[in-house]
Write an enzyme that holds these catalytic residues in place. Structure first.
Site, mmCIF file in Angstrom:
data_model
loop_
_atom_site.group_PDB
_atom_site.id
_atom_site.type_symbol
_atom_site.label_atom_id
_atom_site.label_comp_id
_atom_site.label_asym_id
_atom_site.label_seq_id
_atom_site.Cartn_x
_atom_site.Cartn_y
_atom_site.Cartn_z
ATOM 1 N N ASN A 182 0.881 -1.171 0.000
ATOM 2 C CA ASN A 182 0.000 0.000 0.000
ATOM 3 C C ASN A 182 0.917 1.218 0.000
ATOM 4 O O ASN A 182 1.592 1.496 1.004
ATOM 5 C CB ASN A 182 -0.917 -0.016 1.226
ATOM 6 C CG ASN A 182 -1.832 1.210 1.280
ATOM 7 O OD1 ASN A 182 -1.421 2.313 0.924
ATOM 8 N ND2 ASN A 182 -3.054 1.021 1.740
ATOM 9 N N GLU A 220 -4.008 1.816 -2.815
ATOM 10 C CA GLU A 220 -4.124 3.252 -2.527
ATOM 11 C C GLU A 220 -3.232 4.070 -3.458
ATOM 12 O O GLU A 220 -2.440 4.897 -3.004
ATOM 13 C CB GLU A 220 -3.811 3.560 -1.055
ATOM 14 C CG GLU A 220 -4.990 3.308 -0.127
ATOM 15 C CD GLU A 220 -4.962 4.185 1.125
ATOM 16 O OE1 GLU A 220 -5.527 5.287 1.075
ATOM 17 O OE2 GLU A 220 -4.388 3.766 2.140
ATOM 18 N N ASP A 226 -3.881 -5.012 0.997
ATOM 19 C CA ASP A 226 -4.147 -4.390 2.284
ATOM 20 C C ASP A 226 -5.529 -4.848 2.705
ATOM 21 O O ASP A 226 -6.536 -4.357 2.196
ATOM 22 C CB ASP A 226 -4.074 -2.869 2.145
ATOM 23 C CG ASP A 226 -4.427 -2.141 3.434
ATOM 24 O OD1 ASP A 226 -4.743 -2.826 4.432
ATOM 25 O OD2 ASP A 226 -4.387 -0.899 3.446
ATOM 26 N N ASN A 260 -6.785 -4.588 5.758
ATOM 27 C CA ASN A 260 -7.336 -3.849 6.896
ATOM 28 C C ASN A 260 -7.923 -4.804 7.937
ATOM 29 O O ASN A 260 -8.969 -4.545 8.540
ATOM 30 C CB ASN A 260 -8.363 -2.816 6.440
ATOM 31 C CG ASN A 260 -7.717 -1.493 6.039
ATOM 32 O OD1 ASN A 260 -6.881 -0.969 6.761
ATOM 33 N ND2 ASN A 260 -8.090 -0.976 4.877
ATOM 34 N N ASP A 272 -1.333 -6.249 6.030
ATOM 35 C CA ASP A 272 -1.107 -6.512 4.598
ATOM 36 C C ASP A 272 -0.730 -7.982 4.451
ATOM 37 O O ASP A 272 0.219 -8.452 5.083
ATOM 38 C CB ASP A 272 0.001 -5.601 4.075
ATOM 39 C CG ASP A 272 -0.366 -4.137 4.234
ATOM 40 O OD1 ASP A 272 -1.017 -3.595 3.331
ATOM 41 O OD2 ASP A 272 -0.034 -3.546 5.294
ATOM 42 N N ASP A 308 2.910 4.756 4.938
ATOM 43 C CA ASP A 308 2.748 4.204 6.288
ATOM 44 C C ASP A 308 2.716 2.666 6.275
ATOM 45 O O ASP A 308 2.785 2.045 7.335
ATOM 46 C CB ASP A 308 1.544 4.807 7.023
ATOM 47 C CG ASP A 308 0.322 5.028 6.157
ATOM 48 O OD1 ASP A 308 0.325 4.579 4.992
ATOM 49 O OD2 ASP A 308 -0.648 5.634 6.638
ATOM 50 N N HIS A 309 2.649 2.060 5.083
ATOM 51 C CA HIS A 309 2.750 0.601 4.942
ATOM 52 C C HIS A 309 4.095 0.236 4.317
ATOM 53 O O HIS A 309 4.717 1.062 3.654
ATOM 54 C CB HIS A 309 1.665 0.063 3.996
ATOM 55 C CG HIS A 309 0.255 0.280 4.454
ATOM 56 N ND1 HIS A 309 -0.562 -0.760 4.842
ATOM 57 C CD2 HIS A 309 -0.493 1.406 4.545
ATOM 58 C CE1 HIS A 309 -1.769 -0.282 5.155
ATOM 59 N NE2 HIS A 309 -1.755 1.029 4.986
#
Length: 261
Positions: A7, A34, A151, A153, A222, A251-252
DNA sequence: ATGCCTACATTCTGTAGA
């Protein structure tokens, strides 16, 4: 063959990091989430210059997924089946020829679902997971190597968070979320990272806020989920967390699997 | 209890993320 999911939190803001990572890590197939870009805005030429074929399923402003690959896919499908009214770009599938057959690789961006008491967002997440399960069940019948990468989530287990008690009312960790993830596993899909290590905790995301990276306050959300025919070919996995320390990081971080294809 | 931080689209602020 090296297959990765990442991501990148905005492909236009991250193009330098992405190109550096493609040069360093050299995945054969990279599943991105994303991208936050329409297809026409995707920085295709920079990536093609590194020897990658580019397939995107984008939308304006947020969401969006892509498949980057050294070989051109034979077929590409955009969108997760099961709801023609869903306009969010969160799923793309590519079919690649490999020695002895094909491998199907999906890049998916599962809805966040927060706030979990929202009348729309959490039900949308659960509905999307039900559609993913239906898709996975259908594909499983093909008895082909299939990698559902992305991802999710979803924090599968307490040891996939630095402090699970912080997440008990969060859409990433609610019992219904984890149960839906387990239904995918119960179809026969294997979590590649957990199939190759007992090491815990392992994280793939660290929030930008409150010094989460410096405190190693992360979560593992992930995942590479493998059909039996894909897990038979799995050699090892890696979480390339060093990219989280780069300038202007996502951030991933990338989660990768090495396969005997 | 809330914001912390970042990207994006349109601005001089709001939405979304996790």
């Amino acid at each position: 063959m090296k297959i990765a999911t990442w991501n990148i939190n905005g492909v236009k803001a991250r193009i330098e990091n992405l190109c550096q990572w493609l040069r360093d890590s050299g995945p054969d197939i990279a599943c991105l989430q994303e991208i936050k870009s329409v297809d026409e805005g995707f920085p295709r030429s920079e990536i093609e210059a590194l020897g990658y074929h580019v397939e995107t399923h984008g939308q304006k402003g947020f969401n969006g997924v892509a498949l980057l690959s050294k070989m051109k896919p034979d077929e590409v499908y955009r969108g997760l089946p099961g709801d023609d009214t869903d306009e969010q770009a969160r799923f793309i599938e590519g079919v690649f020829s490999v020695e002895g057959g094909v491998v199907r690789v999906c890049s998916l961006y599962l809805p966040n679902g927060n706030p979990s008491d929202d009348p729309v967002k959490y039900p949308y997440k659960l509905a999307w997971m039900a559609r993913l399960e239906a898709f996975a069940r259908e594909r499983m019948a093909l008895e082909e190597p299939l990698i559902l990468a992305g991802d999710y989530n979803v924090i599968p287990e307490p040891h996939d968070a630095k402090d699970a008690s912080q997440w008990v009312t969060d859409a990433l960790f609610l019992p219904q979320t984890r149960a839906a993830f387990r239904r995918l596993e119960n179809l026969g899909f294997i979590d590649a990272v957990r199939a190759t290590t007992d090491e815990a905790p392992l994280f793939s995301f660290w929030d930008y806020q409150a010094g989460a990276w410096q405190k190693n306050n992360g979560i593992r959300i992930d995942h590479l989920m493998l059909s039996p025919e894909a897990s038979d070919r799995l050699r090892s996995t890696d979480i390339e967390k060093h990219v989280r320390a780069w300038e202007k990081p996502s951030d991933h971080v990338p989660v990768v699997g090495y396969f005997n294809f």
